[in-house]
Design a protein around this motif. Structure first.
Motif, short mmCIF file in Angstrom:
data_model
loop_
_atom_site.label_atom_id
_atom_site.label_comp_id
_atom_site.label_asym_id
_atom_site.label_seq_id
_atom_site.Cartn_x
_atom_site.Cartn_y
_atom_site.Cartn_z
N ALA A 94 39.98 38.04 33.05
CA ALA A 94 39.72 39.35 33.65
C ALA A 94 39.33 39.23 35.12
O ALA A 94 39.81 39.99 35.97
CB ALA A 94 38.64 40.09 32.87
N ILE A 95 38.47 38.27 35.45
CA ILE A 95 38.03 38.14 36.85
C ILE A 95 39.15 37.61 37.72
O ILE A 95 39.22 37.93 38.93
CB ILE A 95 36.77 37.24 36.97
CG1 ILE A 95 36.11 37.44 38.35
CG2 ILE A 95 37.11 35.77 36.74
CD1 ILE A 95 35.67 38.84 38.65
N THR A 96 40.07 36.82 37.17
CA THR A 96 41.23 36.38 37.94
C THR A 96 42.07 37.57 38.37
O THR A 96 42.51 37.66 39.52
CB THR A 96 42.07 35.39 37.13
OG1 THR A 96 41.29 34.22 36.83
CG2 THR A 96 43.33 34.98 37.88
N LEU A 97 42.28 38.51 37.45
CA LEU A 97 43.03 39.73 37.79
C LEU A 97 42.23 40.60 38.75
O LEU A 97 42.77 41.10 39.75
CB LEU A 97 43.36 40.50 36.52
CG LEU A 97 44.07 41.85 36.73
CD1 LEU A 97 45.44 41.64 37.37
CD2 LEU A 97 44.20 42.60 35.41
N VAL A 129 51.94 35.05 43.60
CA VAL A 129 50.92 34.40 44.42
C VAL A 129 49.62 35.18 44.28
O VAL A 129 49.61 36.35 43.91
CB VAL A 129 51.34 34.32 45.91
CG1 VAL A 129 52.63 33.55 46.08
CG2 VAL A 129 51.44 35.72 46.52
N LEU A 130 48.53 34.51 44.61
CA LEU A 130 47.21 35.13 44.59
C LEU A 130 46.62 35.14 46.00
O LEU A 130 46.91 34.27 46.81
CB LEU A 130 46.26 34.37 43.66
CG LEU A 130 46.58 34.36 42.17
CD1 LEU A 130 45.62 33.43 41.43
CD2 LEU A 130 46.52 35.76 41.59
N GLY A 131 45.80 36.14 46.25
CA GLY A 131 45.03 36.19 47.48
C GLY A 131 43.55 36.12 47.15
O GLY A 131 43.14 36.42 46.03
N ALA A 132 42.75 35.74 48.12
CA ALA A 132 41.30 35.66 47.95
C ALA A 132 40.64 36.33 49.14
O ALA A 132 41.28 36.58 50.16
CB ALA A 132 40.85 34.21 47.81
N PHE A 133 39.35 36.61 48.99
CA PHE A 133 38.59 37.26 50.05
C PHE A 133 37.39 36.40 50.39
O PHE A 133 36.50 36.21 49.55
CB PHE A 133 38.14 38.66 49.60
CG PHE A 133 37.61 39.52 50.71
CD1 PHE A 133 38.46 40.03 51.66
CD2 PHE A 133 36.26 39.82 50.79
CE1 PHE A 133 37.99 40.84 52.69
CE2 PHE A 133 35.77 40.62 51.81
CZ PHE A 133 36.64 41.14 52.77
N THR A 170 36.59 33.22 44.76
CA THR A 170 37.44 33.24 43.57
C THR A 170 38.92 33.24 43.96
O THR A 170 39.32 33.90 44.92
CB THR A 170 37.14 34.48 42.73
OG1 THR A 170 35.75 34.51 42.42
CG2 THR A 170 37.94 34.49 41.44
N ASN A 171 39.72 32.49 43.19
CA ASN A 171 41.18 32.40 43.37
C ASN A 171 41.58 31.73 44.68
O ASN A 171 42.72 31.88 45.14
CB ASN A 171 41.84 33.79 43.32
CG ASN A 171 41.82 34.42 41.95
OD1 ASN A 171 41.53 33.76 40.96
ND2 ASN A 171 42.12 35.70 41.88
N ALA A 221 37.40 29.13 33.19
CA ALA A 221 38.86 29.12 33.31
C ALA A 221 39.31 29.91 34.53
O ALA A 221 40.49 30.22 34.66
CB ALA A 221 39.50 29.68 32.04
N SER A 222 38.37 30.24 35.42
CA SER A 222 38.74 30.87 36.68
C SER A 222 38.51 29.88 37.81
O SER A 222 37.80 28.88 37.64
CB SER A 222 37.93 32.15 36.93
OG SER A 222 36.62 31.85 37.34
N ASP A 223 39.11 30.16 38.97
CA ASP A 223 39.06 29.24 40.10
C ASP A 223 38.03 29.72 41.12
O ASP A 223 38.12 30.84 41.61
CB ASP A 223 40.44 29.16 40.75
CG ASP A 223 40.47 28.24 41.95
OD1 ASP A 223 40.50 27.01 41.74
OD2 ASP A 223 40.47 28.75 43.09
N THR A 224 37.04 28.88 41.44
CA THR A 224 36.01 29.22 42.41
C THR A 224 35.76 28.01 43.31
O THR A 224 35.47 26.92 42.80
CB THR A 224 34.69 29.62 41.71
OG1 THR A 224 34.98 30.49 40.62
CG2 THR A 224 33.77 30.33 42.69
#
Length: 397
Positions: A94-97, A129-133, A170-171, A221-224
């Motif tokens: 959920a947090i990845t989305l 692709v993913l973006g991060a802030f 995150t991400n 299981a999320s990327d930080t």
């Protein structure tokens, strides 16, 4: 999609058919595809690329964006519905989305140039692709105005030169991360306060270093990651919005993101109810299911009460957002209440499960580990109370 709040709060608990269909679709996806696999990803601290790809194929990353940019033409309410259903099963997914949409793509959609939108949004909406802030810094958490990362415009090359670091992003380091939008000090205002701007830094830019993943209590299981910038050069055109407006822009993004986190927290709280009801019906002690004991019944009833109330808070805030009404106070209320009851429900669900609740093979152990960060990320509980008091007109320092 038809607004779930056409003339006021009304029957906010009754979803229009298109929203209900989306909710059911994601509920099925979460139980059939996420639930059987996520435990292994979680315990191995692995990013679930397979699940993320499927969410991309379903259009979940493009839910609140217009079709012209590759989106689904939905709204923020639809996104929050999806986040709740995913978090009922797992918060890492959920947090990845949530971060990919509200922190990665939304700043570009809200404040980016037409060229930036057309360059980045189609692939982000597709989940390719993913973006991060990049906001939080090692010495700058709740005090985002204390940003120390700097960006100097080199007029000779028409490039921003960025130096500094970010943490807890995150991400930011997956194999499909394409960019990080970074807040940086780009000058000083007449009163001496920092002028903060937001700048896109594509992955792989020389001088941009992504550290190894953190060892975390939850969201495994999320990327930080922690990020560092050493004379990182990007084109001046990578500025997002107006120079000096980065602080105001991120406040808007955080207001929206708090509703999304509230929906995620509600999902975790409801997942605790789901698991506790199932366990109370099957686990026997002294010759009968433990659910026959009033002490267990009362715990589960209180958990359901909290989850139900939490759902009403985020739906109210999200409905105000999509209706174009003020929502800052309601977002803070939803985030504060939902995050705190998620922690409470996770603790109580673990108690219902007894010793098994302490075993990682049971989802409630994962829920327990995942819940605490909800009181911290996207504005701590203390910050939410400050915001609520301020919106009520209570004097502040």
């Amino acid at each position: 999609m038809t607004s779930p709040r056409p003339g006021g709060l009304g029957n906010a608990h009754r979803l229009p058919e298109e929203y209900e269909q989306l909710r059911r679709t994601v509920e099925e996806f979460a139980h059939d595809l996420v639930a059987p696999k996520i435990g292994e990803f979680y315990e191995n601290h692995e990013f679930p690329y397979e699940i993320v790809r499927e969410m991309g194929r379903m259009g979940l990353f493009g839910l609140p964006f217009p079709e012209e940019y590759g989106g689904m033409g939905g709204d923020y309410f639809a996104l929050c519905l999806v986040l709740e259903e995913l978090a009922r099963v797992d918060s890492s997914v959920a947090i990845t989305l949530e971060a990919g949409v509200s922190l990665g793509a939304m700043p570009i959609f809200r404040f980016g140039t037409e060229e930036q939108k057309r360059e980045w949004l189609p692939r982000m909406c597709a989940g390719e692709v993913l973006g991060a802030f990049g906001l939080t810094e090692p010495e700058c958490g709740s005090d985002a105005g204390g940003t120390r990362t700097t960006a100097r415009l080199d007029e000779a090359t028409d490039e921003w030169v960025i130096n500094g670091s970010k943490c807890f992003i995150t991400n930011s380091g997956t194999d499909i991360t394409a960019l990080v939008t970074v807040t940086a000090v780009t000058g000083r205002k007449p009163d001496g306060r920092p002028e903060i701007s937001a700048i896109i830094v594509p992955s792989g830019t020389p001088g941009f270093t992504v550290a190894a993943p953190y060892s975390k209590v939850g969201w495994n299981a999320s990327d930080t990651r922690e990020l560092s910038f050493a004379d990182v050069r990007v084109p001046a055109a990578n500025l997002v919005g107006e120079a000096g407006r980065g602080y105001a822009q991120f406040l808007r993004i955080l207001d929206e993101g708090r509703i999304a986190i509230a929906a995620l927290a509600t999902g975790l709280a409801q997942g605790c109810v789901d698991q506790s009801v199932s366990y109370a019906n099957t686990r026997k002690a002294f010759g009968k299911p433990i659910g026959a004991n009033q002490a267990i019944q009362f715990k589960i009833a209180d958990m359901e009460m909290r989850a139900h109330t939490s759902r009403l808070t985020w739906r109210d805030a999200a409905s105000r957002l999509v209706a174009g009404e003020p929502f800052k106070k309601e977002a803070a209320l939803a985030k504060l209440y939902s995050s705190e009851i998620a922690v409470t429900n996770a603790r109580e669900a673990t108690q219902v499960h007894g010793g098994y609740g302490f075993m990682n093979e049971y989802p409630v152990a994962r829920f327990w580990r995942d819940s605490k960060i909800l009181e911290i990320g996207e504005g701590t509980s203390e910050v939410q109370r400050m915001l609520i008091a301020r919106e009520l007109g209570v004097p502040s320092n």
